[in-house]
Design an enzyme around this catalytic site. Structure first.
Site, PDB file in Angstrom:
ATOM      1  N   GLY A  33      41.291  69.778  34.529  1.00 40.94           N
ATOM      2  CA  GLY A  33      42.868  69.459  33.654  1.00 40.94           C
ATOM      3  C   GLY A  33      42.693  68.264  33.205  1.00 40.94           C
ATOM      4  CG  ASN A  34      46.303  67.810  30.024  1.00 38.39           C
ATOM      5  OD1 ASN A  34      47.182  67.377  30.373  1.00 38.39           O
ATOM      6  ND2 ASN A  34      45.511  69.232  29.653  1.00 38.39           N
ATOM      7  NE  ARG A  35      42.700  60.394  32.701  1.00 34.24           N
ATOM      8  CZ  ARG A  35      42.641  60.403  33.695  1.00 34.24           C
ATOM      9  NH1 ARG A  35      43.633  59.874  35.199  1.00 34.24           N
ATOM     10  NH2 ARG A  35      41.091  59.770  34.071  1.00 34.24           N
ATOM     11  CB  SER A  36      50.156  65.938  30.228  1.00 32.64           C
ATOM     12  OG  SER A  36      50.943  66.383  29.431  1.00 32.64           O
ATOM     13  CB  ALA A 104      48.626  68.716  27.385  1.00 36.44           C
TER      14      ALA A 104
END
Ligand code: CTP
Ligand code: CA
Length: 235
Positions: A33-36, A104
């Site tokens: 995943g990502n930090r959005s 994102a």
């Protein structure tokens, strides 16, 4: 106040906004995943609703406390993976006058998702094979009908070869959308601050022009972006 002003800049317009970040499962308990946080996309949805738009937010892994900041008039669809986000966008596209793609999106997903929780084997490391996800924004550009306005996002730090603004202009031409919001995350405008520095670009054929640049809280820049989108939408 956030009451939808009749006669607001987006009155009578249907706005699809994506927010948050997609997650790709590796096994039943792990993901890529990502930090959005979804705060910027949620602020855009709020600003579009305040401008009188009829807003549908597709939220990828946005926390309940962030979603709680939305007015009740905003329709919310929650998704997790890029495939689910793509499906929700495709379903909503025919009912949208404007699409704002601020989520994102994970560029890759696991080639195979393990059906059972992965176990360690001895003291070996682990290699995971990734495959590229489809480009949802480019797909929406391909399948759009009529004069639907499509807005992309880019968070750029720049590189030794090209600054954030050049990268954003190139990305707008490559993606083929109408507008692109550059979130300048180069040094000094780093993550973790309360303000965003953004530039809104418009494409006309192979020409890119700057519509506006502004700095402020996510709510402040969202109001400006919504005003810029409305001005392009209404010619
Ligand atoms: N986007 C998308 N689908 C993807 C990747 C990105 O719809 N698979 C959208 C994002 O929501 C954003 C825009 O495309 O509106 C730009 O995303 P970005 O990650 O900056 O661009 P990429 O084309 O993925 O290029 P790169 O990450 O290599 O800079
Ligand atoms: Ca990307």
């Amino acid at each position: 106040a956030a009451g939808a002003a009749p006669g607001g800049a987006l009155a009578g317009n249907r706005i699809l906004v994506t927010a948050g970040g997609t997650r790709e499962p590796l096994d039943p308990v792990r993901y890529l995943g990502n930090r959005s946080s979804g705060k910027q996309g949620t602020a855009l949805a709020r600003a579009a609703a305040a401008a009188g738009g009829s807003v549908h937010l597709v939220a990828a892994n946005v926390g309940a406390e962030v979603l709680a900041g939305l007015p009740p008039t905003v329709t919310v669809t929650e998704v997790e993976t890029t495939a689910e986000l793509a499906e929700a966008c495709a379903a909503a596209q025919p009912e949208s006058d404007v699409i704002i793609m601020s989520a994102a999106v994970s560029d890759y997903r696991a080639a195979e998702t393990a059906a059972h929780k992965m176990k360690k084997s001895g003291d070996e490391g682990l290699r995971i094979e990734l495959v590229q996800n489809p480009d949802i924004l480019a797909g929406l550009v391909r399948t759009r009908a009529g004069d639907q306005l499509i807005v992309g996002f880019a968070a750029e730090t720049g590189s030794p070869e090209a600054g954030p603004e050049q990268l954003a202009r190139e990305k707008l031409l490559r993606k083929g959308c109408d507008l692109l919001v550059l979130n300048d995350v180069s040094a000094g405008k780093a993550f973790g601050t309360d303000t965003n520095a953004i530039v809104l670009y418009a494409r006309d054929g192979d020409a890119v022009s700057e519509v506006l640049r502004t700095e402020g809280t996510k709510d402040e820049v969202s109001e400006k972006v919504v005003a810029g989108v409305a001005s392009v939408l209404h010619g």
